[in-house]
Design a protein around this motif. Structure first.
Motif, PDB file in Angstrom:
ATOM      1  N   LYS A  91     -13.323  58.137  21.904  1.00 11.79           N
ATOM      2  CA  LYS A  91     -12.047  58.705  21.757  1.00 11.79           C
ATOM      3  C   LYS A  91     -11.727  58.813  20.175  1.00 11.79           C
ATOM      4  CE  LYS A  91     -10.514  57.280  26.335  1.00 11.79           C
ATOM      5  NZ  LYS A  91      -9.472  56.624  27.104  1.00 11.79           N
ATOM      6  N   TYR A  92     -12.452  58.086  19.589  1.00 14.19           N
ATOM      7  CA  TYR A  92     -12.002  57.835  17.929  1.00 14.19           C
ATOM      8  C   TYR A  92     -13.065  58.521  17.170  1.00 14.19           C
ATOM      9  CZ  TYR A  92      -8.776  54.660  20.436  1.00 14.19           C
ATOM     10  OH  TYR A  92      -8.047  54.310  21.098  1.00 14.19           O
ATOM     11  N   PRO A  93     -12.902  58.932  15.952  1.00 16.89           N
ATOM     12  CA  PRO A  93     -13.811  59.449  14.784  1.00 16.89           C
ATOM     13  C   PRO A  93     -14.669  58.329  14.518  1.00 16.89           C
ATOM     14  CG  PRO A  93     -11.759  59.483  14.009  1.00 16.89           C
ATOM     15  CD  PRO A  93     -11.721  58.990  15.288  1.00 16.89           C
ATOM     16  N   ILE A  94     -16.006  58.528  14.075  1.00 12.74           N
ATOM     17  CA  ILE A  94     -16.864  57.627  13.642  1.00 12.74           C
ATOM     18  C   ILE A  94     -17.385  57.961  12.310  1.00 12.74           C
ATOM     19  CG2 ILE A  94     -19.550  56.868  13.845  1.00 12.74           C
ATOM     20  CD1 ILE A  94     -19.105  57.452  16.819  1.00 12.74           C
ATOM     21  N   GLY A  95     -17.189  57.117  11.354  1.00 11.74           N
ATOM     22  CA  GLY A  95     -17.537  57.247   9.844  1.00 11.74           C
ATOM     23  C   GLY A  95     -18.847  57.621   9.338  1.00 11.74           C
ATOM     24  N   LYS A  96     -19.933  56.935  10.078  1.00  8.94           N
ATOM     25  CA  LYS A  96     -21.118  57.525   9.934  1.00  8.94           C
ATOM     26  C   LYS A  96     -22.262  56.920  10.980  1.00  8.94           C
ATOM     27  CE  LYS A  96     -22.747  53.308   7.332  1.00  8.94           C
ATOM     28  NZ  LYS A  96     -23.171  52.715   6.297  1.00  8.94           N
ATOM     29  N   VAL A  97     -22.953  57.790  11.400  1.00 10.38           N
ATOM     30  CA  VAL A  97     -24.055  57.447  12.503  1.00 10.38           C
ATOM     31  C   VAL A  97     -25.287  57.221  11.896  1.00 10.38           C
ATOM     32  CG1 VAL A  97     -25.003  58.554  14.530  1.00 10.38           C
ATOM     33  CG2 VAL A  97     -22.463  59.099  13.863  1.00 10.38           C
ATOM     34  N   THR A  98     -25.914  56.026  12.417  1.00 14.09           N
ATOM     35  CA  THR A  98     -27.297  55.650  11.775  1.00 14.09           C
ATOM     36  C   THR A  98     -28.162  55.653  12.843  1.00 14.09           C
ATOM     37  OG1 THR A  98     -25.972  54.144  10.193  1.00 14.09           O
ATOM     38  CG2 THR A  98     -28.162  53.693  10.768  1.00 14.09           C
ATOM     39  N   PHE A  99     -29.335  56.158  12.701  1.00 16.82           N
ATOM     40  CA  PHE A  99     -30.506  56.456  13.555  1.00 16.82           C
ATOM     41  C   PHE A  99     -31.742  55.273  13.110  1.00 16.82           C
ATOM     42  CE2 PHE A  99     -34.703  58.431  14.515  1.00 16.82           C
ATOM     43  CZ  PHE A  99     -34.668  58.237  15.836  1.00 16.82           C
ATOM     44  N   GLU A 100     -31.998  54.545  13.801  1.00 20.20           N
ATOM     45  CA  GLU A 100     -32.883  53.360  13.668  1.00 20.20           C
ATOM     46  C   GLU A 100     -34.158  53.704  14.368  1.00 20.20           C
ATOM     47  OE1 GLU A 100     -33.812  48.698  14.175  1.00 20.20           O
ATOM     48  OE2 GLU A 100     -31.793  49.312  13.277  1.00 20.20           O
ATOM     49  N   ILE A 101     -35.415  53.705  13.913  1.00 17.66           N
ATOM     50  CA  ILE A 101     -36.707  54.151  14.691  1.00 17.66           C
ATOM     51  C   ILE A 101     -37.430  52.725  14.441  1.00 17.66           C
ATOM     52  CG2 ILE A 101     -37.762  55.610  13.191  1.00 17.66           C
ATOM     53  CD1 ILE A 101     -38.048  55.846  16.909  1.00 17.66           C
ATOM     54  N   LYS A 102     -38.063  52.421  15.468  1.00 13.75           N
ATOM     55  CA  LYS A 102     -38.880  51.080  15.331  1.00 13.75           C
ATOM     56  C   LYS A 102     -40.084  51.424  16.023  1.00 13.75           C
ATOM     57  CE  LYS A 102     -39.304  46.142  16.585  1.00 13.75           C
ATOM     58  NZ  LYS A 102     -38.903  44.778  17.216  1.00 13.75           N
ATOM     59  N   ILE A 147     -29.185  57.472   7.958  1.00 15.05           N
ATOM     60  CA  ILE A 147     -27.854  58.135   8.225  1.00 15.05           C
ATOM     61  C   ILE A 147     -27.886  59.760   8.611  1.00 15.05           C
ATOM     62  CG2 ILE A 147     -25.453  58.456   7.287  1.00 15.05           C
ATOM     63  CD1 ILE A 147     -25.901  55.911   5.614  1.00 15.05           C
ATOM     64  N   VAL A 148     -27.590  59.844   9.691  1.00 14.36           N
ATOM     65  CA  VAL A 148     -27.806  61.280  10.242  1.00 14.36           C
ATOM     66  C   VAL A 148     -26.725  62.080  10.626  1.00 14.36           C
ATOM     67  CG1 VAL A 148     -30.056  60.556  11.461  1.00 14.36           C
ATOM     68  CG2 VAL A 148     -27.897  60.531  12.751  1.00 14.36           C
ATOM     69  N   ALA A 149     -25.393  61.459  10.507  1.00 14.08           N
ATOM     70  CA  ALA A 149     -24.125  62.183  10.500  1.00 14.08           C
ATOM     71  C   ALA A 149     -23.066  61.242   9.907  1.00 14.08           C
ATOM     72  CB  ALA A 149     -23.785  62.497  12.021  1.00 14.08           C
ATOM     73  N   ARG A 150     -21.971  62.243   9.360  1.00 17.24           N
ATOM     74  CA  ARG A 150     -21.014  61.373   8.562  1.00 17.24           C
ATOM     75  C   ARG A 150     -19.880  62.007   9.192  1.00 17.24           C
ATOM     76  NH1 ARG A 150     -21.904  57.978   4.642  1.00 17.24           N
ATOM     77  NH2 ARG A 150     -23.823  58.238   3.658  1.00 17.24           N
ATOM     78  N   ASN A 151     -18.489  61.470   9.652  1.00 14.03           N
ATOM     79  CA  ASN A 151     -17.264  61.878   9.928  1.00 14.03           C
ATOM     80  C   ASN A 151     -17.155  62.535  11.199  1.00 14.03           C
ATOM     81  OD1 ASN A 151     -15.845  60.710   7.619  1.00 14.03           O
ATOM     82  ND2 ASN A 151     -16.440  62.299   6.377  1.00 14.03           N
ATOM     83  N   LEU A 152     -17.845  62.044  12.245  1.00 12.39           N
ATOM     84  CA  LEU A 152     -18.092  62.521  13.562  1.00 12.39           C
ATOM     85  C   LEU A 152     -16.957  62.684  14.374  1.00 12.39           C
ATOM     86  CD1 LEU A 152     -20.481  64.338  15.120  1.00 12.39           C
ATOM     87  CD2 LEU A 152     -21.485  62.065  15.871  1.00 12.39           C
ATOM     88  N   LYS A 153     -16.287  63.854  14.676  1.00 11.88           N
ATOM     89  CA  LYS A 153     -15.054  63.750  15.489  1.00 11.88           C
ATOM     90  C   LYS A 153     -15.333  63.359  16.780  1.00 11.88           C
ATOM     91  CE  LYS A 153     -12.699  66.734  12.328  1.00 11.88           C
ATOM     92  NZ  LYS A 153     -12.308  65.606  11.296  1.00 11.88           N
ATOM     93  N   PRO A 154     -14.449  63.151  17.784  1.00 11.49           N
ATOM     94  CA  PRO A 154     -14.693  62.650  19.027  1.00 11.49           C
ATOM     95  C   PRO A 154     -14.984  63.945  19.943  1.00 11.49           C
ATOM     96  CG  PRO A 154     -12.561  61.612  18.482  1.00 11.49           C
ATOM     97  CD  PRO A 154     -13.170  62.597  17.418  1.00 11.49           C
TER      98      PRO A 154
END
Length: 182
Positions: A91-102, A147-154
């Motif tokens: 329900k809240y915006p996200i500043g940055k989305v991090t994708f991690e692959i192992k 970092i795959v996305a920044r300022n992702l809105k709900p």
């Protein structure tokens, strides 16, 4: 830095009020040594609570999911690429989305054990060359973060494409993707 929401501000205001009350109580203390101890304790506990509360609020308010993850290996360039969609399901915006692959090499689990897979002998010269970044061992696990996305809105989604060098000695690779929001 993390993007703050209403819960961050509420928790920080409560901690700030407790900090002010603690400072006032410490300054009213008549014993000078006790006053300094109380001030130090109030400051230390307030900083600890503020930092810890930010992590807790982030964990419970920022939810992101990964959809349609696909990978392709570019053999000519020895690279692997990943495409997918990240979506803010909170329900809240996200500043940055991090994708991690192992990536974990499973070559040894299928009976493909070669000499030196688990034990890398080193000699006297190895003591001096490891400090210069000359490492001849082959890591069996590779972890990459993007970092795959920044300022992702709900409710919004973002498509991404990332690539990196794929170790040529890997065979039968296990992949563990993970996505986090900050």
């Amino acid at each position: 830095m993390s993007s703050f929401n209403v819960w961050h501000y509420m928790v920080l205001i409560v901690i700030f009020v407790m900090f002010i009350i603690g400072i006032i109580r410490a300054l009213k203390e008549k014993n000078q040594k006790m006053m300094y101890s109380m001030l130090f304790t109030v400051i230390l506990i307030s900083i600890f609570m503020a930092v810890f509360s930010i992590f807790v609020v982030n964990k419970y308010t920022k939810h992101v999911k990964l959809y349609n993850l696909e990978n392709s290996r570019l053999l000519s360039l020895e690279r692997i690429s990943y495409t997918g969609i990240v979506k803010n399901v909170g329900k809240y915006p996200i500043g940055k989305v991090t994708f991690e692959i192992k990536l974990v090499n499973k070559g040894h689990t299928i009976g493909n054990v070669k000499a030196g897979t688990f034990y890398k002998p080193s000699g006297f010269l190895g003591f001096f060359t490891n400090g210069f970044g000359i490492d001849k061992s082959k890591p069996q696990t590779v972890v990459k973060k993007f970092i795959v996305a920044r300022n992702l809105k709900p409710g919004h989604a973002h498509q991404f494409y990332v690539y990196f060098r794929f170790p040529p000695y890997f065979s039968s690779v296990a992949q563990f993707p993970k996505v986090t929001g900050d």
